[in-house]
Scaffold this motif. Structure first.
Motif, mmCIF file in Angstrom:
data_model
loop_
_atom_site.group_PDB
_atom_site.id
_atom_site.type_symbol
_atom_site.label_atom_id
_atom_site.label_comp_id
_atom_site.label_asym_id
_atom_site.label_seq_id
_atom_site.Cartn_x
_atom_site.Cartn_y
_atom_site.Cartn_z
ATOM 1 N N LYS A 35 0.822 -1.189 0.000
ATOM 2 C CA LYS A 35 0.000 0.000 0.000
ATOM 3 C C LYS A 35 0.864 1.249 0.000
ATOM 4 N N PRO A 36 0.660 2.159 -0.939
ATOM 5 C CA PRO A 36 1.420 3.408 -0.928
ATOM 6 C C PRO A 36 1.146 4.170 0.360
ATOM 7 N N THR A 37 2.138 4.875 0.826
ATOM 8 C CA THR A 37 1.984 5.598 2.082
ATOM 9 C C THR A 37 1.215 6.906 1.895
ATOM 10 N N GLU A 38 1.132 7.405 0.661
ATOM 11 C CA GLU A 38 0.419 8.649 0.409
ATOM 12 C C GLU A 38 -0.909 8.360 -0.269
ATOM 13 N N TYR A 39 -1.925 9.115 0.142
ATOM 14 C CA TYR A 39 -3.246 8.967 -0.441
ATOM 15 C C TYR A 39 -3.457 10.034 -1.513
ATOM 16 N N LYS A 40 -4.041 9.637 -2.590
ATOM 17 C CA LYS A 40 -4.296 10.563 -3.686
ATOM 18 C C LYS A 40 -5.798 10.718 -3.879
ATOM 19 N N THR A 41 -6.203 11.926 -4.152
ATOM 20 C CA THR A 41 -7.625 12.154 -4.424
ATOM 21 C C THR A 41 -7.955 11.579 -5.788
ATOM 22 N N LYS A 42 -9.182 11.076 -5.905
ATOM 23 C CA LYS A 42 -9.596 10.460 -7.140
ATOM 24 C C LYS A 42 -10.952 11.010 -7.537
ATOM 25 N N LYS A 43 -11.109 11.210 -8.797
ATOM 26 C CA LYS A 43 -12.354 11.770 -9.299
ATOM 27 C C LYS A 43 -13.503 10.817 -8.997
ATOM 28 N N THR A 44 -14.637 11.409 -8.555
ATOM 29 C CA THR A 44 -15.816 10.606 -8.272
ATOM 30 C C THR A 44 -16.735 10.594 -9.482
ATOM 31 N N TYR A 45 -17.516 9.522 -9.584
ATOM 32 C CA TYR A 45 -18.428 9.368 -10.712
ATOM 33 C C TYR A 45 -19.833 9.112 -10.184
ATOM 34 N N SER A 46 -20.808 9.429 -10.985
ATOM 35 C CA SER A 46 -22.195 9.204 -10.587
ATOM 36 C C SER A 46 -23.011 8.789 -11.808
ATOM 37 N N LEU A 47 -24.194 8.257 -11.533
ATOM 38 C CA LEU A 47 -25.106 7.842 -12.595
ATOM 39 C C LEU A 47 -26.103 8.963 -12.870
ATOM 40 N N ARG A 48 -26.369 9.186 -14.138
ATOM 41 C CA ARG A 48 -27.389 10.171 -14.507
ATOM 42 C C ARG A 48 -28.773 9.645 -14.120
ATOM 43 N N GLN A 49 -29.699 10.584 -13.920
ATOM 44 C CA GLN A 49 -31.042 10.214 -13.515
ATOM 45 C C GLN A 49 -31.694 9.281 -14.532
ATOM 46 N N SER A 50 -31.447 9.531 -15.806
ATOM 47 C CA SER A 50 -32.051 8.695 -16.850
ATOM 48 C C SER A 50 -31.540 7.267 -16.781
ATOM 49 N N VAL A 51 -30.297 7.129 -16.378
ATOM 50 C CA VAL A 51 -29.722 5.791 -16.258
ATOM 51 C C VAL A 51 -30.331 5.058 -15.062
ATOM 52 N N PHE A 52 -30.551 5.789 -13.957
ATOM 53 C CA PHE A 52 -31.236 5.195 -12.811
ATOM 54 C C PHE A 52 -32.581 4.626 -13.238
ATOM 55 N N LYS A 53 -33.284 5.383 -14.073
ATOM 56 C CA LYS A 53 -34.596 4.919 -14.549
ATOM 57 C C LYS A 53 -34.438 3.674 -15.424
ATOM 58 N N ASP A 54 -33.377 3.659 -16.231
ATOM 59 C CA ASP A 54 -33.137 2.480 -17.073
ATOM 60 C C ASP A 54 -32.928 1.227 -16.224
ATOM 61 N N PHE A 55 -32.308 1.418 -15.072
ATOM 62 C CA PHE A 55 -32.030 0.278 -14.198
ATOM 63 C C PHE A 55 -33.260 -0.186 -13.416
ATOM 64 N N GLY A 56 -34.330 0.600 -13.468
ATOM 65 C CA GLY A 56 -35.522 0.300 -12.671
ATOM 66 C C GLY A 56 -36.117 -1.062 -12.988
ATOM 67 N N ALA A 57 -36.254 -1.387 -14.270
ATOM 68 C CA ALA A 57 -36.862 -2.666 -14.663
ATOM 69 C C ALA A 57 -35.997 -3.843 -14.200
ATOM 70 N N ILE A 58 -34.700 -3.643 -14.288
ATOM 71 C CA ILE A 58 -33.795 -4.703 -13.831
ATOM 72 C C ILE A 58 -33.942 -4.890 -12.328
ATOM 73 N N GLN A 59 -34.039 -3.761 -11.625
ATOM 74 C CA GLN A 59 -34.184 -3.810 -10.165
ATOM 75 C C GLN A 59 -35.426 -4.585 -9.753
ATOM 76 N N GLU A 60 -36.525 -4.362 -10.442
ATOM 77 C CA GLU A 60 -37.778 -5.066 -10.114
ATOM 78 C C GLU A 60 -37.609 -6.580 -10.272
ATOM 79 N N LYS A 61 -36.941 -6.986 -11.332
ATOM 80 C CA LYS A 61 -36.740 -8.414 -11.568
ATOM 81 C C LYS A 61 -35.848 -9.047 -10.492
ATOM 82 N N THR A 62 -34.795 -8.343 -10.118
ATOM 83 C CA THR A 62 -33.883 -8.916 -9.115
ATOM 84 C C THR A 62 -34.543 -8.991 -7.752
#
Length: 432
Positions: A36-63
């Motif tokens: 493990k490196p001794t220094e921590y580096k900041t890393k860019k965060t990512y997120s899902l767009r609202q439309s993508v959340f909606k796309d995942f809705g049908a999959i969520q219902e099935k699971t």
């Protein structure tokens, strides 16, 4: 003694949130400097767009309905229609869903393929990357791709800030499977030693793996040390048997006896060989009474065969335990079953010791007729002494002269000849 590979800990919460941390429920360790490196580096965060959340809705219902085949169809429709318009991070989440669904369908090769595909995406959150690496390592274990599992697990450990003890053990399992015993030892020892240093008891499978590794390395002393802990914390008969076996292999007969007796008291010695082994150990430790009781009970329970040899051992144990009256009928039975006369010769000695001189002569003659007496000189001495005690001096002298033919008994036999002659003269003088 190969260790059992744990099943992958994949859950719907983990895969839906992409937040699998890889932490065990037990002790955790900070990653060492090599991994493990001794220094921590900041890393860019990512997120899902609202439309993508909606796309995942049908999959969520099935699971949520455990309709994994339906979820798979939804994923395929989504891949055909929209995935090419997603960002790299959003595609990674689709591959994550694929991996989870295929895992739930027990199609592990496809689950692995999609998790590998996920890791090739450029935009990955720390949680998604770390969770996928650990899950992938576990799945590779299930598929017996141990080298691949080790590679992914070490990659995960190089990125993870806090590493659970289970991860070190899992890595040790991987190295064990690929035959690198030194790296396997190093990792399992790290986990076990840390737990023990905190007065915590390591898991049973950790000890099992550690024992297997040291056994492969030929370090019986360490294996005994580990098994001693196992019988204390996880007192299973199989561990007691392994411990007894190793004590025997390292000529620690006293410790072997204690381990075998423990198994006997647990009711775990269930065959003739095991019971006779314990009986012999008691004889060697000069505890003949326990030896006799074990053999006697084994015969009563129809586990130990009433063969001439086994009866001979039982008779010997009773005699050494000073229970001669119990030894005599057993030795008689042993002699009757034997094809040779040696046991009759030994029985003659027992009769002589108990002042049954006529019986001593009777079985002594049977021994001589049957043949196969290992020490005919000793039988002759017994026959001579029995005759002396019965006042049959000429017969006694005849037997003692037979014994003089063997240099091992010559001096003793000559002394008895002199004694018999003197007694013969003394008795004759009393008749005058």
């Amino acid at each position: 003694m190969a260790p059992i590979v744990m099943a992958p800990a994949v859950s719907s919460v983990v895969l839906q949130s992409a937040g699998f941390s890889g932490l065990s429920a037990g002790s955790v360790f900070a990653a060492d400097d090599e991994k493990k490196p001794t220094e921590y580096k900041t890393k860019k965060t990512y997120s899902l767009r609202q439309s993508v959340f909606k796309d995942f809705g049908a999959i969520q219902e099935k699971t949520e309905a455990n309709d994994w085949k339906g979820a798979l169809e939804e994923l395929k429709d989504l891949e055909r229609s929209k995935v090419d318009k997603y960002t790299s991070y959003e595609r990674a989440n689709v591959w994550n869903y694929y991996g989870w669904v295929y895992y739930s369908l027990e199609n592990y090769p496809e689950a692995i393929r999609y998790y590998e595909r996920l890791l090739k995406e450029e935009e990955l959150s720390d949680a998604l990357q770390l969770g996928t690496l650990y899950t992938l390592a576990q799945l590779l274990f299930v598929q017996e791709d141990y080298r691949g599992a080790v590679t992914r697990l070490e990659e995960w450990m190089s990125l993870q800030t806090i590493i659970g003890a289970d991860a070190y053990v899992l890595l040790a399992q991987g190295y064990y499977q690929v035959g690198d015993m030194e790296k396997a030892r190093k990792n399992v020892d790290f986990a076990v030693n840390d737990f023990e240093s905190k007065d915590k008891v390591p898991k049973e499978n950790w000890y099992s793996l550690q024992r297997a590794i040291y056994y492969e390395k030929g370090d019986n002393k360490k294996v005994i040390e580990i098994l001693t802990k196992m019988v204390r914390h996880y007192p299973k008969p199989t561990y007691w048997k392994q411990l007894a076996g190793l004590y025997g292999a390292t000529e620690q007969e006293s410790n072997q006896l204690h381990a075998m007796e423990t198994l006997y008291l647990m009711g775990e010695l269930t065959n003739e060989k095991e019971l006779l082994n314990l009986a012999y150990l008691f004889l060697g430790a000069e505890v003949p009474y326990k030896s006799a009781r074990i053999i006697e009970k084994g015969m009563k329970d129809k586990i130990i065969e009433e063969s001439s040899k086994n009866l001979e051992v039982l008779a010997t144990a009773w005699r050494l335990a000073q229970h001669v009256k119990l030894a005599i009928p057993v030795m008689e039975k042993a002699a009757q079953k034997s094809d040779e006369g040696d046991l009759y010769a030994r029985l003659a000695g027992i009769y002589l010791d108990t002042d049954q001189f006529e019986k001593a002569l009777d079985v002594g003659e049977k021994a001589a007729k049957r043949g196969g007496v290992k020490r005919p000189d000793q039988l002759a001495i017994v026959m001579g002494m029995a005759n002396v005690n019965l006042g049959k001096y000429d017969a006694a002298i005849k037997e003692f002269r037979k014994a003089t033919k063997d240099k091992r008994s010559k001096q003793f036999a000559v002394q008895w000849i002199d004694f018999a002659n003197n007694e013969k003269k003394r008795v004759a003088s009393l008749k005058i």
